[in-house]
Design a protein around this motif. Structure first.
Motif, PDB file in Angstrom:
ATOM      1  N   PRO A 103       4.056   3.745   1.412  1.00 44.53           N
ATOM      2  CA  PRO A 103       5.088   2.732   1.714  1.00 44.53           C
ATOM      3  C   PRO A 103       4.509   1.358   1.992  1.00 44.53           C
ATOM      4  O   PRO A 103       5.010   0.351   1.474  1.00 44.53           O
ATOM      5  N   TYR A 104       3.429   1.302   2.771  1.00 45.86           N
ATOM      6  CA  TYR A 104       2.833  -0.001   3.083  1.00 45.86           C
ATOM      7  C   TYR A 104       2.287  -0.662   1.827  1.00 45.86           C
ATOM      8  O   TYR A 104       2.495  -1.854   1.603  1.00 45.86           O
ATOM      9  N   LEU A 105       1.597   0.127   0.992  1.00 43.22           N
ATOM     10  CA  LEU A 105       0.990  -0.462  -0.207  1.00 43.22           C
ATOM     11  C   LEU A 105       2.054  -0.978  -1.167  1.00 43.22           C
ATOM     12  O   LEU A 105       1.912  -2.066  -1.732  1.00 43.22           O
ATOM     13  N   VAL A 106       3.129  -0.190  -1.341  1.00 41.14           N
ATOM     14  CA  VAL A 106       4.190  -0.622  -2.259  1.00 41.14           C
ATOM     15  C   VAL A 106       4.844  -1.893  -1.732  1.00 41.14           C
ATOM     16  O   VAL A 106       5.067  -2.861  -2.474  1.00 41.14           O
ATOM     17  N   ALA A 107       5.127  -1.909  -0.415  1.00 42.63           N
ATOM     18  CA  ALA A 107       5.763  -3.092   0.165  1.00 42.63           C
ATOM     19  C   ALA A 107       4.854  -4.305   0.045  1.00 42.63           C
ATOM     20  O   ALA A 107       5.295  -5.399  -0.321  1.00 42.63           O
ATOM     21  N   LEU A 108       3.561  -4.100   0.324  1.00 40.25           N
ATOM     22  CA  LEU A 108       2.596  -5.203   0.246  1.00 40.25           C
ATOM     23  C   LEU A 108       2.535  -5.766  -1.161  1.00 40.25           C
ATOM     24  O   LEU A 108       2.640  -6.977  -1.381  1.00 40.25           O
ATOM     25  N   PHE A 109       2.391  -4.850  -2.145  1.00 41.45           N
ATOM     26  CA  PHE A 109       2.265  -5.295  -3.533  1.00 41.45           C
ATOM     27  C   PHE A 109       3.500  -6.074  -3.969  1.00 41.45           C
ATOM     28  O   PHE A 109       3.398  -7.172  -4.517  1.00 41.45           O
ATOM     29  N   SER A 110       4.693  -5.515  -3.696  1.00 36.37           N
ATOM     30  CA  SER A 110       5.885  -6.178  -4.221  1.00 36.37           C
ATOM     31  C   SER A 110       6.153  -7.476  -3.468  1.00 36.37           C
ATOM     32  O   SER A 110       6.605  -8.448  -4.071  1.00 36.37           O
ATOM     33  N   PHE A 111       5.836  -7.520  -2.177  1.00 34.54           N
ATOM     34  CA  PHE A 111       6.052  -8.762  -1.417  1.00 34.54           C
ATOM     35  C   PHE A 111       5.148  -9.877  -1.930  1.00 34.54           C
ATOM     36  O   PHE A 111       5.586 -11.004  -2.159  1.00 34.54           O
TER      37      PHE A 111
END
Lengths: 271, 74
Positions: A103-111
């Motif tokens: 979840p953190y990686l996906v949120a970081l990447f898309s943000f």
């Protein structure tokens, strides 16, 4: 620049903005919404970051809505994006326990991706991370994460030993190795993480400003040769924009990969 | 003379341009080694890449410190 410049950040326009030449750090000055109220932090960059947050949350919720066993087109696109980060970054770097960090990686990447694309979006025209403070904020978050999971797994003493005392080093050399590892793992890592993102977007956008503003200044000159040079410079701005699109996506990827690698290195059994 | 054609400012940027040669070659060598290794042994790609990213970060730190200093020291 008038009231419009408050809402729509503009690149500066031609001859009447000649004092803006040469472009530099001042080209990235934030434009506060209420310049008289003393709330300088309430500016276009903050608005972009908030919009990006809402956008990222909204789009992922929309992707996740009514999922089926046989995916439709929308779900397929969402799954492809999600798998890019989950498998390509998370599983590759973190091995079996990648699930917790997805979840953190996906949120970081898309943000980061959305914020970088704001640099090419015609209403904003500035990437959020061309202000260094926003990049520092993200790097701080990743720093807290990789130190936090390391301490949670190994305990404070074990984690410090893992990070600062690599195995197989002859005893006396630890006098040099330990300060170097502290410097490298706790100070240089977060700073370079932030500055890499910032410097790439800042420098890239500066090149765009040079081509666009410089080109329009040359184009407004009476001399015919200057006009040709200005036209060529404006045309050249389009490939630069293309390059910036690529750099924006690449930097989002690199930031996420490095975060995953740092987490992996603090979860490792030995150095 | 047009303001655009005047050259003013600091030589720092030329120094920074020279300073990027080192990290540029370094990053190229890191990934060249990964490409070589992957070509010889494709299944080792994951292990190679994870080391390469750390190496890339360390090498590129020089370029990043350079740009910070180029703007900080006037």
């Amino acid at each position: 620049m008038g009231p419009l410049g408050l809402i729509i950040p503009m690149e500066g326009g031609g001859a009447d903005d000649a004092h803006h030449w040469p472009p530099g750090v001042h080209s990235f000055d934030p434009k506060p919404f209420f310049p008289d109220a003393g709330m300088d932090w309430l500016n276009t960059y903050l608005l972009q970051a908030v919009i990006a947050t809402v956008l990222v949350i909204g789009v992922w919720l929309w992707f996740a809505k009514d999922q089926r066993v046989v995916p439709g087109f929308k779900q397929w696109i969402g799954e492809q994006l999600y798998n890019l980060v989950r498998n390509g970054i998370g599983r590759e770097a973190l091995g079996p326990d990648y699930r917790r960090f997805t979840p953190y990686l996906v949120a970081l990447f898309s943000f980061i991706l959305v914020n970088n694309l704001f640099g090419q979006f015609f209403l904003s025209m500035f990437p959020t991370f061309s202000r260094v403070g926003y990049a520092y904020g993200l790097a701080l978050l990743s720093w807290l994460l990789y130190n936090g999971v390391g301490i949670a797994k190994h305990g404070l003493g074990g984690y410090l030993k893992l990070m600062t005392m690599p195995k197989g080093v002859p005893g006396p050399l630890y006098a040099i190795i330990i300060p170097l590892e502290i410097l490298s793992n706790f100070i240089v890592r977060p700073i370079t993480l932030a500055l890499r993102l910032f410097a790439n977007l800042f420098a890239g956008h500066l090149v765009v400003i040079v081509f666009v503003v410089g080109g329009s200044m040359l184009l407004e000159n009476a001399d015919f040769l200057y006009k040709i040079a200005g036209g060529a410079s404006l045309l050249m701005a389009f490939p630069i924009f293309g390059l910036e699109l690529f750099i924006g996506a690449l930097q989002a990827y690199i930031f996420t990969v490095l975060t995953a690698q740092y987490v992996a290195s603090s979860l490792a059994e030995d150095h | 003379m047009l303001p655009i054609l005047e050259i003013t400012g600091s030589l720092n940027m030329i120094g920074y341009g020279l300073a990027t040669i080192g990290p540029g070659i370094g990053v190229a060598m890191v990934f060249a080694a990964v490409i070589n290794g992957t070509a010889r042994q494709p299944e080792a790609r994951g292990a190679l890449m994870s080391t390469a990213w750390i190496g890339f970060a360390v090498v590129e730190a020089l370029a990043i410190i350079g740009i910070a200093l180029a703007f900080a020291i006037q």
